[in-house]
Design a protein around this motif. Sequence first.
Motif, PDB file in Angstrom:
ATOM      1  N   ASN A 116     -26.607  32.897  -4.259  1.00 29.63           N
ATOM      2  CA  ASN A 116     -26.812  34.220  -4.856  1.00 29.63           C
ATOM      3  C   ASN A 116     -27.742  35.097  -4.032  1.00 29.63           C
ATOM      4  O   ASN A 116     -27.925  36.277  -4.342  1.00 29.63           O
ATOM      5  CB  ASN A 116     -27.388  34.080  -6.273  1.00 29.63           C
ATOM      6  N   LEU A 117     -28.320  34.535  -2.970  1.00 29.49           N
ATOM      7  CA  LEU A 117     -29.216  35.306  -2.114  1.00 29.49           C
ATOM      8  C   LEU A 117     -28.446  35.758  -0.876  1.00 29.49           C
ATOM      9  O   LEU A 117     -27.956  34.930  -0.115  1.00 29.49           O
ATOM     10  CB  LEU A 117     -30.428  34.463  -1.697  1.00 29.49           C
ATOM     11  N   PRO A 118     -28.325  37.058  -0.640  1.00 31.24           N
ATOM     12  CA  PRO A 118     -27.563  37.535   0.523  1.00 31.24           C
ATOM     13  C   PRO A 118     -28.304  37.289   1.832  1.00 31.24           C
ATOM     14  O   PRO A 118     -29.506  36.972   1.846  1.00 31.24           O
ATOM     15  CB  PRO A 118     -27.410  39.038   0.248  1.00 31.24           C
ATOM     16  N   ASN A 119     -27.564  37.425   2.921  1.00 30.83           N
ATOM     17  CA  ASN A 119     -28.172  37.326   4.246  1.00 30.83           C
ATOM     18  C   ASN A 119     -29.350  38.289   4.377  1.00 30.83           C
ATOM     19  O   ASN A 119     -29.356  39.374   3.795  1.00 30.83           O
ATOM     20  CB  ASN A 119     -27.147  37.646   5.334  1.00 30.83           C
ATOM     21  N   ASP A 120     -30.348  37.851   5.148  1.00 32.46           N
ATOM     22  CA  ASP A 120     -31.550  38.636   5.460  1.00 32.46           C
ATOM     23  C   ASP A 120     -32.519  38.752   4.294  1.00 32.46           C
ATOM     24  O   ASP A 120     -33.482  39.524   4.370  1.00 32.46           O
ATOM     25  CB  ASP A 120     -31.181  40.046   5.949  1.00 32.46           C
ATOM     26  N   THR A 121     -32.296  37.997   3.202  1.00 28.14           N
ATOM     27  CA  THR A 121     -33.276  37.965   2.111  1.00 28.14           C
ATOM     28  C   THR A 121     -34.450  37.090   2.524  1.00 28.14           C
ATOM     29  O   THR A 121     -34.280  35.903   2.841  1.00 28.14           O
ATOM     30  CB  THR A 121     -32.653  37.398   0.831  1.00 28.14           C
ATOM     31  N   TRP A 122     -35.641  37.651   2.537  1.00 25.73           N
ATOM     32  CA  TRP A 122     -36.831  36.878   2.902  1.00 25.73           C
ATOM     33  C   TRP A 122     -37.285  36.048   1.699  1.00 25.73           C
ATOM     34  O   TRP A 122     -37.340  36.547   0.572  1.00 25.73           O
ATOM     35  CB  TRP A 122     -37.955  37.805   3.348  1.00 25.73           C
ATOM     36  N   VAL A 123     -37.615  34.775   1.964  1.00 20.52           N
ATOM     37  CA  VAL A 123     -38.000  33.871   0.886  1.00 20.52           C
ATOM     38  C   VAL A 123     -39.120  32.943   1.350  1.00 20.52           C
ATOM     39  O   VAL A 123     -39.303  32.715   2.550  1.00 20.52           O
ATOM     40  CB  VAL A 123     -36.804  33.002   0.406  1.00 20.52           C
ATOM     41  N   ASP A 124     -39.860  32.438   0.388  1.00 24.45           N
ATOM     42  CA  ASP A 124     -40.706  31.258   0.577  1.00 24.45           C
ATOM     43  C   ASP A 124     -39.910  30.061   0.075  1.00 24.45           C
ATOM     44  O   ASP A 124     -39.548  30.017  -1.111  1.00 24.45           O
ATOM     45  CB  ASP A 124     -42.013  31.385  -0.216  1.00 24.45           C
ATOM     46  N   ALA A 125     -39.606  29.127   0.964  1.00 25.84           N
ATOM     47  CA  ALA A 125     -38.845  27.934   0.599  1.00 25.84           C
ATOM     48  C   ALA A 125     -39.786  26.737   0.554  1.00 25.84           C
ATOM     49  O   ALA A 125     -40.462  26.432   1.535  1.00 25.84           O
ATOM     50  CB  ALA A 125     -37.722  27.686   1.604  1.00 25.84           C
ATOM     51  N   VAL A 126     -39.843  26.079  -0.589  1.00 22.62           N
ATOM     52  CA  VAL A 126     -40.688  24.894  -0.775  1.00 22.62           C
ATOM     53  C   VAL A 126     -39.778  23.681  -0.861  1.00 22.62           C
ATOM     54  O   VAL A 126     -38.782  23.682  -1.597  1.00 22.62           O
ATOM     55  CB  VAL A 126     -41.545  25.015  -2.046  1.00 22.62           C
ATOM     56  N   GLY A 127     -40.110  22.651  -0.104  1.00 20.09           N
ATOM     57  CA  GLY A 127     -39.280  21.449  -0.122  1.00 20.09           C
ATOM     58  C   GLY A 127     -39.853  20.368   0.764  1.00 20.09           C
ATOM     59  O   GLY A 127     -40.995  20.446   1.228  1.00 20.09           O
ATOM     60  N   LYS A 128     -39.032  19.347   1.012  1.00 24.71           N
ATOM     61  CA  LYS A 128     -39.441  18.206   1.829  1.00 24.71           C
ATOM     62  C   LYS A 128     -38.408  17.982   2.931  1.00 24.71           C
ATOM     63  O   LYS A 128     -37.215  18.204   2.746  1.00 24.71           O
ATOM     64  CB  LYS A 128     -39.573  16.950   0.971  1.00 24.71           C
ATOM     65  N   LEU A 129     -38.907  17.524   4.062  1.00 24.31           N
ATOM     66  CA  LEU A 129     -38.039  17.212   5.179  1.00 24.31           C
ATOM     67  C   LEU A 129     -37.130  16.043   4.836  1.00 24.31           C
ATOM     68  O   LEU A 129     -37.584  15.019   4.317  1.00 24.31           O
ATOM     69  CB  LEU A 129     -38.887  16.857   6.412  1.00 24.31           C
TER      70      LEU A 129
END
Length: 257
Positions: free
Chosen positions: A212-225
């Motif tokens: 639902n997030l289009p290209n070029d949407t800036w985000v903070d992504a939290v996760g694990k490798l």
Amino acid sequence: MRRETQNVLLVLVGGALLKIALTGTYLLYVKPSHQYWLIAGGVVMLLLAAVSITRDLVSAARTPRDQPLPAHDHAGGGQPGHDHAGEHQHSARSAWLLLLPVLAIFLIAPPALGADSVKRADSGAAVARSATTDSALYPDLPPGDVLPLGMADFASRAAFDRSRALEGRTVRLTGFIVHDGDDAYLARLSIACCAADAFPVRVRLDGRSVDNLPNDTWVDAVGKLAPGSATKENDFIPTLSLLGVTPVPQPENPYEQ
């Protein structure tokens, strides 16, 4: 080219340099350390224009109105076949091309490079360009429940840190969304000097839909490798198992250095 035209071009180009340097727009095109060079260049151009305009005004004031101006030898010193007027016209056209970047800065303000640049670029990550395939020891990671990291640092550690310090750690990465086929990536462009030499750093996103997030949407992504996800076969692009995504405004400096 007429001196008046030269002065106008100097004022416009110098003003454009000062505008992008003082408003922060320059960060869309060059590194932060270049700000002072842009300011210096703009000031020098404006000073040159001011000196030239002042000299022209003083010269005009000293010249009697009824005194004819000196003749100009357009024949090129009497040499046949010398098209002096054609040279003037060609030179003027070339100089007026300087207005194109000036108008772009004042009227359009081209944005920072984004998803289209990432998809057109080489698919390899930044670490594949600048590092060997040998593992290495990296500085210890600071403590904390959620560790903020730069994209290039995360990708490099995921591929080559022999201590595997990232495994099991929750990290926060800031970048923009890039949809490429069935895959979604978090990306950031890294520059050495300016936007012309930018190359992408990508992290594949997994575990939580960002459709639902289009290209070029800036985000903070939290996760694990995802352990072992950055390999030579996939150009050392690691996978981040997402725990959460939060849209954020574009950073003042959209590039990493």
